[in-house]
Design a protein around this motif. Structure first.
Motif: not given
Length: 414
Positions: A63-67, A188-197, A223-225
């Motif tokens: 909640x406190x992490x910026x996109x 962090x992209x707001x509604x998701x987290x993308x781990x680039x390898x 992170x959202x349905x």
């Protein structure tokens, strides 16, 4: 003066004491190593370790992490950890399988046959992720060393910030060598987290003098349905020696407004790199069946069957406890893994805090003394340090030695 019989009896007693001490030490070492089921298509860790429903807590973490923020330094509470290190997850991609696609790569009768097998093997390294559960961030210098038959696999964490993992695997029977160097950049992209390898994987078929280079798909966590963790993105596989290349695209498609199930698709082509002329088309679901279609004849064949390849996988076993390095993942995190498996979250949090604080202390000491960390099993050019996209790691030894942790060969028929 003691008689010869008494001296022999005394020496035998001392030998027995030393034997008992060694057995006791081995038993103690074995207790410190915690081996968990691999990530598999069916069963495995997802079946044995079912985390509680904590979607609300997971959303609260961000909640406190910026996109757009880089999460490589973000520390997850132990509640959100699966009981294994990221090094183990990488290693399992290589040594945990049923149908041996790696062996097929070395047995192909032509360049094209071998290339097709390499594409199938690349797909086989894609393993289902568990939503809401992340492996431990490896500590600097952590290793993971496992053997399966003649295949010996060694991984080392060569950098902590940014996190970079090196892998070296050799199989003297198949005359195969693997070299990987991965740098994970989670955002962090707001509604998701993308781990680039970032980084390349190299598979060398030494008998044929062929070197294959390939990328890895990225891990997307929604992170959202409908929530979930899935592999997405493009993968390119190249072999300059055979003048062939493959382009794959991983993506996920939901059936109805995001609900009612979904499919994990992969599609792509195999073509001549010098003419870009397509030879085969690839399409299917990487967690089910992927098919290969000859564009000229229209013939369709099964390229990859996930159920045969990565379901009901065996768990590694401890072979020689005394030879396990102190840097071994299953030993470094053994106490924490045991606490997580026991669902003792208070103890797990304390153990994780202690390990992380110990690592921060060692880092402060290196900085104050002006020391630079040097990996034990890999060389890392100084020019690559700090560049997420250009990390390269070279093994210091030509062959990986047999490991004290062993993966039993599969007994199930396929």
């Amino acid at each position: 003066m003691a008689s010869p019989i008494h001296r022999i009896g005394f020496q035998s007693h001392r030998v027995m004491i030393r034997k008992n001490e060694r057995e006791g030490e081995a038993e103690e070492e074995g207790k410190r190593v915690v081996l968990t089921a691999p990530l598999a298509l069916e069963g495995g860790l997802a079946a044995e370790h079912r985390p509680p429903n904590f979607l609300q807590q997971l959303l609260g973490l961000f909640c406190n992490v910026r996109p757009g923020s880089d999460l490589s330094r973000f520390q997850l509470p132990s509640l959100f950890n699966m009981p294994k290190s990221q090094l183990q997850c990488y290693g399992e991609m290589v040594y945990c399988y049923n149908e041996d696609y790696l062996c097929k790569c070395a047995q192909g009768q032509s360049k094209l046959n071998r290339f097709i097998s390499v594409v199938a093997w690349s797909i086989s390294t894609t393993r289902p992720a568990i939503f809401g559960q992340a492996p431990y961030n490896p500590i600097l210098g952590e290793t993971h060393h496992v053997s399966r038959g003649s295949l010996n696999v060694l991984l080392e964490q060569v950098s902590h910030h940014p996190p970079v993992t090196a892998l070296h695997a050799t199989d003297t029977n198949l005359n195969i060598e693997l070299n990987w160097c991965h740098s994970v950049v989670p955002r962090f992209h707001g509604t998701s987290v993308e781990a680039a390898i970032k980084g390349k994987r190299q598979l060398k078929l030494l008998t044929f003098g062929e070197n294959y280079e390939m990328d890895s798909p990225n891990l997307m966590i929604k992170l959202i349905p409908p929530t979930g963790a899935d592999w997405i993105g493009n993968v390119r596989i190249r072999c300059k020696d055979s003048e062939l290349e493959a382009d794959l695209c991983y993506y996920k498609s939901h059936r109805f407004l995001g609900f009612g199930g979904s499919s994990r698709f992969v599609k792509g082509t195999i073509s001549h790199s010098n003419t870009s002329k397509t030879i085969y088309q690839i399409e299917g679901e990487w967690d089910r069946v992927v098919e290969l279609k000859d564009v000229h004849s229209g013939e369709v064949m099964v390229l990859y069957d996930a159920k045969k390849a990565i379901s009901q996988l065996n768990t590694p076993v401890l072979g020689v406890p005394q030879k396990v390095w102190n840097t071994e993942s299953t030993k470094v995190w053994g106490e924490l893994s045991q606490a997580i498996l026991s669902k003792d979250w208070g103890k797990a949090s304390e153990i994780k805090r202690r390990i992380e604080e110990h690592e921060r202390k060692k880092q402060r000491e290196r900085l104050s003394n002006g020391k630079v960390w040097i990996p034990k099993h890999f060389s890392v050019p100084h020019s690559m340090a700090g560049n997420n996209n250009e990390w390269e790691c070279s093994p210091l030894e030509p062959l990986v030695p047999p490991a004290p942790i062993i993966l039993p060969l599969q007994t199930m028929g396929m």
